[in-house]
Design a protein around this motif. Structure first.
Motif, mmCIF file in Angstrom:
data_model
loop_
_atom_site.group_PDB
_atom_site.id
_atom_site.type_symbol
_atom_site.label_atom_id
_atom_site.label_comp_id
_atom_site.label_asym_id
_atom_site.label_seq_id
_atom_site.Cartn_x
_atom_site.Cartn_y
_atom_site.Cartn_z
ATOM 1 N N GLY A 1 2.207 6.671 2.177
ATOM 2 C CA GLY A 1 3.040 6.669 1.386
ATOM 3 C C GLY A 1 2.603 7.960 0.743
ATOM 4 N N GLY A 2 1.586 8.132 0.338
ATOM 5 C CA GLY A 2 0.748 9.701 0.515
ATOM 6 C C GLY A 2 1.303 11.055 0.629
ATOM 7 N N SER A 3 1.133 10.598 2.121
ATOM 8 C CA SER A 3 1.466 11.802 2.469
ATOM 9 C C SER A 3 2.917 11.991 2.858
ATOM 10 C CB SER A 3 1.265 11.646 3.994
ATOM 11 O OG SER A 3 -0.222 11.547 4.155
ATOM 12 N N LEU A 4 4.141 11.070 2.645
ATOM 13 C CA LEU A 4 5.003 11.680 3.076
ATOM 14 C C LEU A 4 5.501 11.875 1.876
ATOM 15 C CD1 LEU A 4 7.594 10.903 5.199
ATOM 16 C CD2 LEU A 4 7.947 8.603 4.152
ATOM 17 N N ILE A 5 5.451 11.694 0.401
ATOM 18 C CA ILE A 5 6.418 11.872 -0.309
ATOM 19 C C ILE A 5 5.217 12.938 -0.071
ATOM 20 C CG2 ILE A 5 6.096 11.327 -2.447
ATOM 21 C CD1 ILE A 5 7.246 9.545 -0.809
ATOM 22 N N SER A 6 4.074 13.826 -0.459
ATOM 23 C CA SER A 6 3.510 15.082 -0.592
ATOM 24 C C SER A 6 4.922 15.847 0.191
ATOM 25 C CB SER A 6 2.595 14.700 0.096
ATOM 26 O OG SER A 6 2.147 16.068 0.403
ATOM 27 N N VAL A 7 5.026 15.287 1.595
ATOM 28 C CA VAL A 7 6.094 16.563 2.261
ATOM 29 C C VAL A 7 6.803 16.600 1.369
ATOM 30 C CG1 VAL A 7 7.169 16.632 4.231
ATOM 31 C CG2 VAL A 7 4.795 15.404 4.454
ATOM 32 N N PHE A 8 7.839 15.618 0.712
ATOM 33 C CA PHE A 8 8.830 15.913 0.638
ATOM 34 C C PHE A 8 8.659 16.673 -1.034
ATOM 35 C CE2 PHE A 8 10.574 12.346 2.552
ATOM 36 C CZ PHE A 8 11.787 13.037 2.953
ATOM 37 N N ALA A 9 7.519 16.322 -2.094
ATOM 38 C CA ALA A 9 7.082 16.783 -3.204
ATOM 39 C C ALA A 9 7.207 18.671 -2.570
ATOM 40 C CB ALA A 9 6.088 16.186 -3.637
ATOM 41 N N ARG A 10 5.988 18.708 -1.015
ATOM 42 C CA ARG A 10 5.444 19.816 -1.465
ATOM 43 C C ARG A 10 7.013 20.960 -0.747
ATOM 44 N NH1 ARG A 10 2.254 23.893 -2.625
ATOM 45 N NH2 ARG A 10 0.142 23.087 -2.608
ATOM 46 N N LEU A 11 7.694 20.273 0.018
ATOM 47 C CA LEU A 11 8.895 20.851 0.589
ATOM 48 C C LEU A 11 10.179 20.968 -0.957
ATOM 49 C CD1 LEU A 11 9.824 19.588 3.888
ATOM 50 C CD2 LEU A 11 9.484 22.210 3.490
ATOM 51 N N GLY A 12 10.380 20.144 -1.169
ATOM 52 C CA GLY A 12 10.976 19.929 -2.321
ATOM 53 C C GLY A 12 10.469 21.287 -3.792
ATOM 54 N N GLY A 13 9.779 21.412 -4.392
ATOM 55 C CA GLY A 13 9.429 21.709 -4.639
ATOM 56 C C GLY A 13 9.377 23.643 -4.472
ATOM 57 N N GLY B 1 0.702 -0.852 -0.112
ATOM 58 C CA GLY B 1 0.224 -0.059 -0.081
ATOM 59 C C GLY B 1 0.695 1.224 0.103
ATOM 60 N N PHE B 2 1.536 1.381 1.060
ATOM 61 C CA PHE B 2 2.944 2.572 0.262
ATOM 62 C C PHE B 2 3.481 2.829 -0.369
ATOM 63 C CE2 PHE B 2 7.234 3.445 1.150
ATOM 64 C CZ PHE B 2 7.445 5.080 1.403
ATOM 65 N N LEU B 3 4.007 1.478 -1.354
ATOM 66 C CA LEU B 3 4.098 1.729 -2.441
ATOM 67 C C LEU B 3 3.338 2.404 -3.928
ATOM 68 C CD1 LEU B 3 6.829 -1.097 -4.089
ATOM 69 C CD2 LEU B 3 7.521 1.388 -3.004
ATOM 70 N N ILE B 4 2.133 1.995 -3.487
ATOM 71 C CA ILE B 4 1.422 2.224 -4.453
ATOM 72 C C ILE B 4 0.608 3.884 -4.034
ATOM 73 C CG2 ILE B 4 -1.241 2.416 -4.920
ATOM 74 C CD1 ILE B 4 -1.442 -0.828 -4.497
ATOM 75 N N GLY B 5 0.822 4.690 -3.053
ATOM 76 C CA GLY B 5 -0.082 5.366 -2.266
ATOM 77 C C GLY B 5 1.791 6.443 -2.349
ATOM 78 N N ALA B 6 2.656 6.151 -2.635
ATOM 79 C CA ALA B 6 4.090 6.743 -3.047
ATOM 80 C C ALA B 6 3.856 6.763 -3.922
ATOM 81 C CB ALA B 6 5.119 5.951 -2.682
ATOM 82 N N PHE B 7 4.416 6.311 -5.012
ATOM 83 C CA PHE B 7 4.420 5.756 -6.581
ATOM 84 C C PHE B 7 2.563 7.246 -7.377
ATOM 85 C CE2 PHE B 7 1.777 4.476 -10.647
ATOM 86 C CZ PHE B 7 3.405 4.487 -11.640
ATOM 87 N N CYS B 8 1.398 6.322 -6.338
ATOM 88 C CA CYS B 8 0.508 8.068 -6.880
ATOM 89 C C CYS B 8 1.061 8.735 -6.769
ATOM 90 C CB CYS B 8 -0.768 7.469 -6.352
ATOM 91 S SG CYS B 8 -1.570 5.832 -7.291
ATOM 92 N N SER B 9 1.644 9.817 -5.697
ATOM 93 C CA SER B 9 1.372 10.514 -5.162
ATOM 94 C C SER B 9 2.506 11.308 -6.176
ATOM 95 C CB SER B 9 2.163 10.888 -3.620
ATOM 96 O OG SER B 9 1.967 12.429 -3.146
ATOM 97 N N LEU B 10 3.344 10.474 -6.380
ATOM 98 C CA LEU B 10 4.438 11.473 -7.180
ATOM 99 C C LEU B 10 4.022 11.371 -8.719
ATOM 100 C CD1 LEU B 10 7.715 9.260 -6.475
ATOM 101 C CD2 LEU B 10 7.706 11.767 -6.426
ATOM 102 N N ALA B 11 3.257 10.519 -9.122
ATOM 103 C CA ALA B 11 2.386 10.518 -10.671
ATOM 104 C C ALA B 11 1.833 11.875 -10.467
ATOM 105 C CB ALA B 11 1.750 9.331 -10.584
ATOM 106 N N ALA B 12 1.122 11.616 -9.286
ATOM 107 C CA ALA B 12 0.017 12.894 -9.364
ATOM 108 C C ALA B 12 0.471 14.419 -9.546
ATOM 109 C CB ALA B 12 -0.651 13.384 -8.234
ATOM 110 N N GLY B 13 2.044 14.497 -9.200
ATOM 111 C CA GLY B 13 2.632 15.671 -9.148
ATOM 112 C C GLY B 13 3.358 15.676 -10.985
ATOM 113 N N TYR B 14 3.679 15.050 -11.407
ATOM 114 C CA TYR B 14 3.935 14.557 -12.674
ATOM 115 C C TYR B 14 3.067 15.063 -13.544
ATOM 116 C CZ TYR B 14 8.157 13.408 -15.398
ATOM 117 O OH TYR B 14 9.002 13.404 -16.179
#
Lengths: 693, 693
Positions: free
Chosen positions: B176-188, B89-102
């Protein structure tokens, strides 16, 4: 809350602390004599000093009139809707809080010109001692006054209306102290920063005048501000924190410790002993030499050491066999350790705040470096430093809560708070040092004394800035802990009240109840909105100063060339009116919100409980971030003025002036006013329990 | 959490929502076709657009590499120390969060040059529609992706590992979704603001270049930043909030509603229906004319209305006889009202934030007026506006909690949150509108298009600024509510876990427990320290940009005269590296603190509970104050540029630029990153219950 058996312990303990307080007062009068006997300088210096004194007196007199009207209304409300002892307690608290402010201001004005003179005619050490002794008088008087007021009221009320009622009506005294202190902090804070910001905006920026240039029509108002804000406001604030901590500890002792008069006496004894510690600290400053910051920090260490040593026998004397708190027997050592935590916390908070606000460490230097890339980066860096500065103090507050609760439950926290506050005597001496040296510098410039004199006062002023920031850290940390004790009292009082009325007390104040969450939100909001209103108030009052100065410079162009004298009086008058007008809304806001939450139907006692804690949680962060950030901005400017990053007149300096100006209302108006505010919220909640629930 | 009886309801409900999601995706592809078929403008415009696209892709690719490494470590930890479904589940959440950003970034880059072209060759309305449709694609894709990911994972996992386990492993997807999103929000966020601030500092201030001047070596990086921060970061953020709200509602449904598959399906259905609402809103923009702000607000209203109407039959269909929640039977109307509260909250938050950040109202104008007296008063006014702006949203959040809890307990709050989030489709369309118009303006200037083109894009950009601020208000309000639902899940999960292990669950999370207070303090600290680190990160990364631009201008003096071309690539490269380096510490901070609190002996589950609530309480205030304050500063500058208080080039304008620059990291880095952060804290806490307690 039954009448304690060992009534003699009660009385002899309180009497001991009153004797110590008396000794402190005697020592204060010796210091006053020393200050007065010193030379106040030449004719011009005395003139300026008396102009400042006139302005400060005029402001405080008007403030007293304004506050008295509000106090009278509250007195009448308490008298008719609550009970007579509480109403009388309120009056005493309010009077003493005002008196503390008045005394603080009077002594400071005596000391400032004498500090200038000592810097001019004698030495840096002599100037340091003069400024410090001026502050020390305030410190001893405030602490003595608080111990006397609470002790005498408690003893007399106990004889007249019985012990239970006496304890309960102490809350009135606390309210009087806190509410007046909110007004004093806000009014004084708005005054000092409106004058300061206003003087800087037109003086420095538009007309290119130096700080404290006598041609600036707002310059006397600026110096008056230091006295009514940093001296009078601060003295009222610390009086309040001291009295409230003492009363909070008495309440918790009476509510949670069964049949133990010693538990009520103990906070008095801690306070009394520390007066002796403060005296030792003051003597240390007067008999040692070296770097100013080192000497002052040494005084704090000396003071804490003496207290720590004397607390040991006192604790064993009071609790020879320990004491039952809840279901647990606590040993005398348990209580002693709780008291040590308070002393340690004082030291820790002082060291941490010093790190974040002194020119010697990375945070301030980081802000100074960020000034090189402009105003915006200076501001961003300062805001970040303020926020970073919250981490360690709050972390240690958490540890202190955990440990002192471990040693003696809620009463342990109360003891730690009281012991922390017992250091107020020496801490105020440091704090009042700041505005005295600030004024001394102003007098030096306005009297055209040689540059070296200003160099000495500037050096002392930089130390004073850090001391002011440090003592603000101390004040807010202790206020947060004191407010937690008050929240504990709220819960106990609510329980006692409902049980008396035959109702079942089944409040858990659990985070899983939405009402508690809503309370946390409303309470959490208060510091944000309170500080927003305070900053708006400074902005409005500063605008009034700017308009007046512009008017004078336009009407009499000769002012700038030195041919005309500016009319300092009208500026002082305008700031006075503006400050008093603008302080009302933010000061009454927390009181009104608490009453509304109590009255509005679906809210009530549970939401109110959440509110109290919410205010403490966000209040602590907002206050620390504001006072530390403000102090750091101020010293970043000083650091650049010492010659770093281009020095005075460079673009970096201009950026650092922006940061300093933003920091002014942060550290001297909004931030410190949160201290009494969070306590007012808690005290009002305790007071209205029998009225609304 | 027993296997529900009416399994067919469960499946047909989820299937319905997947069909709606599918319809939304089809509509999104229609919009993509419309966007692509429009003219991308002349050669020069296409070149610039592809330079921006290259930079954005380069950044996102590297970000994916960096994040993938961290994600792999966490995946392995979950795989070996937790369970396999959660890890997957973590992998899927992380992947989708990245995909949404992309996806968000790709579409925005397609739309920006076409918006410029529409403004140049057609009309304001055409430009508005192009920018909006570009944003709408992202909106529909993000929402569709979230519904599909959660729905498909839940259905498949249910078949493979059983229903109970499937529900529990959804938390992995949320993490997965949240953690990646923290990175994406912060990095971006760090990227966009470092480039923006850096470009402004050397470009505008040192070299006197206009915004988006092609001679500035940081100008492409600045435009890339809009895409990786405001588009990619925001899309990941909203994907996360949506998925987490959906999962939170499912968890609460499963944990507190006995034997009611309908309670699990209901959040899916609300989400599915609102996709149809969003489509109607998008059609509204494409078929109506008028003032841009009015059209966009109309779309939100239309969307909410359609959802409100369709929720009624759906609720009655799912709960024909009501449902037992705890001991109370709730009627279908009760649940419907809870869902209405979410829609109303969306409208209320939008209106309030609009008031505080639009040029048409007092707050922004107050900041503009304060700019007349200099940088410092601009900053003070902006800080005060940000703090004032917290009052109403938090007040309404409190009311929403009270009401939705009244209708259906904790599940009612979850329903309200999900219904609020169901509006995300249309809200993202508004949000992504901002960076697209911002970029369109940049392309217009860099391509030397006529001034009228820039006038059109500037007008749309001002609306975009307010929309960005408004949607941030929406995001943080919904995040706060979603986090509260997660906290409820934490308590229920802890109870279930301890009961399973035969332990007694006697946690009250009472405010009278010192551990809860300490938890509130630690949690309350997180947003302060997190934002402080984020702002530092922007400062450091911006410093790197400044140094690089200075280096280029010194090495090739011909750049300023137009004879040399700046090397945009190295600047892009440097910001990329700096942003990725600086995002690590703040992003991992909350995770580490939560684990430490769980592990360190005297702390544990009670302190952790307090921590979760503490983070929500202060996080809400800090995030609202930062995003609203930042938006207000930005528009105060725009207001002055419209010609008020001296207009462009006046001292007031210079002061307003300072405020704008301070507001940049406030509103685009630190403030919005709090949203995913407070959820990461809560999700990690839920996940580690079986490991540490």
């Amino acid at each position: 809350m039954t009448l304690p058996l060992a009534f003699d312990i009660l009385h002899s303990g309180v009497r001991l602390s009153l004797v110590c307080a008396g000794a402190g007062l005697v020592f204060a009068f010796v210091l006053i004599a020393i200050v007065i006997r010193s030379s106040p300088g030449n004719e011009r210096m005395r003139q300026i000093s008396s102009a400042i004194q006139e302005g400060a007196k005029a402001y405080l007199n008007r403030q007293i009139v304004t506050i008295s009207m509000i106090a009278t209304i509250i007195f009448l409300l308490l008298f008719f809707f609550k009970d007579h002892p509480t109403a009388v307690g309120f009056l005493i608290g309010a009077f003493c809080s005002l008196a503390a402010g008045y005394i603080g201001m009077r002594i400071a004005v005596l000391a400032n010109t004498r500090t200038t003179q000592a810097a001019a005619a004698r030495s840096r050490t002599a100037a340091l001692r003069m400024a410090f002794n001026g502050g020390a008088v305030t410190g001893l008087l405030v602490v003595g006054l608080a111990l006397l007021a609470v002790g005498v009221f408690y003893s007399l009320a106990g004889k007249i209306v019985g012990h239970d009622m006496a304890v309960r009506s102490l809350v009135g005294l606390a309210l009087g102290g806190s509410l007046i202190s909110v007004f004093a902090r806000l009014g004084g804070g708005i005054y000092t920063k409106a004058a300061d910001v206003g003087a800087d905006l037109v003086g420095k920026i538009e007309s290119g005048l130096e700080e404290d240039d006598p041609r600036n029509p707002a310059t006397i108002a600026d110096n008056v501000g230091d006295n009514v804000g940093d001296c009078a406001g601060m003295a009222a604030d610390v009086f309040e924190t001291y009295a409230v901590s003492l009363i909070g500890a008495i309440l918790v002792g009476a509510l949670t410790v069964a049949n133990a008069p010693a538990a009520i006496v103990y906070p008095f004894v801690l306070g009394g002993i520390s007066v002796l510690g403060a005296v030792c600290g003051i003597l240390f400053v007067n008999f040692s030499g070296g770097k100013p910051a080192g000497v002052l920090m040494g005084a704090v260490g000396m003071s804490a050491l003496v207290s720590a040593i004397l607390f040991w026998p006192a604790t064993h004397q009071l609790f020879p066999n320990g004491v039952m708190i809840g279901d647990v027997l606590r040993s005398p050592s348990d209580l002693y350790f709780a008291s040590l935590i308070g002393l340690l916390m004082t030291g820790i908070v002082v060291v941490i705040t010093n790190y974040y606000t002194s020119t010697h460490y990375r945070p301030v230097q980081k802000i100074a470096r960020a000034s090189e890339t402009g105003h915006a980066t200076n501001i961003i860096a300062g805001l970040a430093v303020g926020q970073h500065a919250t981490a360690l103090p709050v972390g240690f507050i958490g540890i202190a809560i955990l440990l002192s609760f471990h040693f003696a439950g809620l009463y342990g926290i109360a003891v730690a708070v009281m012991s922390m506050l017992s250091m107020a005597g020496i801490i105020i001496s440091l704090d009042a040092f700041g505005p005295i040296t600030d004024n001394a510098g102003g007098i030096a410039v306005m009297s055209n004394l040689p540059k070296q004199v200003r160099a000495v006062t500037d050096e002392l002023d930089a130390v004073g800035n850090t001391m002011k920031a440090v003592t603000k850290g101390y004040a807010i940390a202790s206020a947060g802990l004191a407010a937690l004790v008050l929240f504990g009292s709220y819960v106990e009082e609510l329980k006692a009240h409902l049980t008396r009325n035959g109702q079942h007390f089944d409040f858990q104040f659990s985070l899983t109840e939405p009402k508690v969450i809503i309370g946390l939100f409303i309470g959490g909001l208060l510091p944000f909105i309170f500080t927003a209103f305070s900053m708006d108030a400074v902005g409005k009052a500063a605008g009034a100063v700017v308009r007046e100065v512009r008017r004078q410079l336009q009407a009499k162009p000769g002012i700038l060339t030195g041919q005309d004298t500016p009319d300092y009086g009208t500026t002082v008058d305008i700031v006075t009116k503006a400050a008093l007008r603008e302080m009302i809304v933010p000061a009454l806001l927390p009181v009104i919100v608490v009453i509304l939450v109590a009255v509005i139907k679906p809210l009530g006692p549970v939401v109110l409980g959440g509110l109290l804690v919410g205010t403490i949680v966000t209040g602590l962060f907002v206050a620390i971030a504001m006072t530390s950030g403000g102090g750091a901005w101020d010293n970043a400017k000083k650091f650049i003025e010492e010659g770093h990053f281009g020095g005075k007149g460079s673009p970096a300096h201009a950026a650092s002036v922006t940061g300093d100006t933003v920091g002014d209302p942060y550290k001297d108006t909004a931030g410190p006013a949160i201290n009494p505010m969070i306590k007012v919220v808690n005290i009002v909640a305790i007071l209205i329990i029998p009225i609304f629930f």
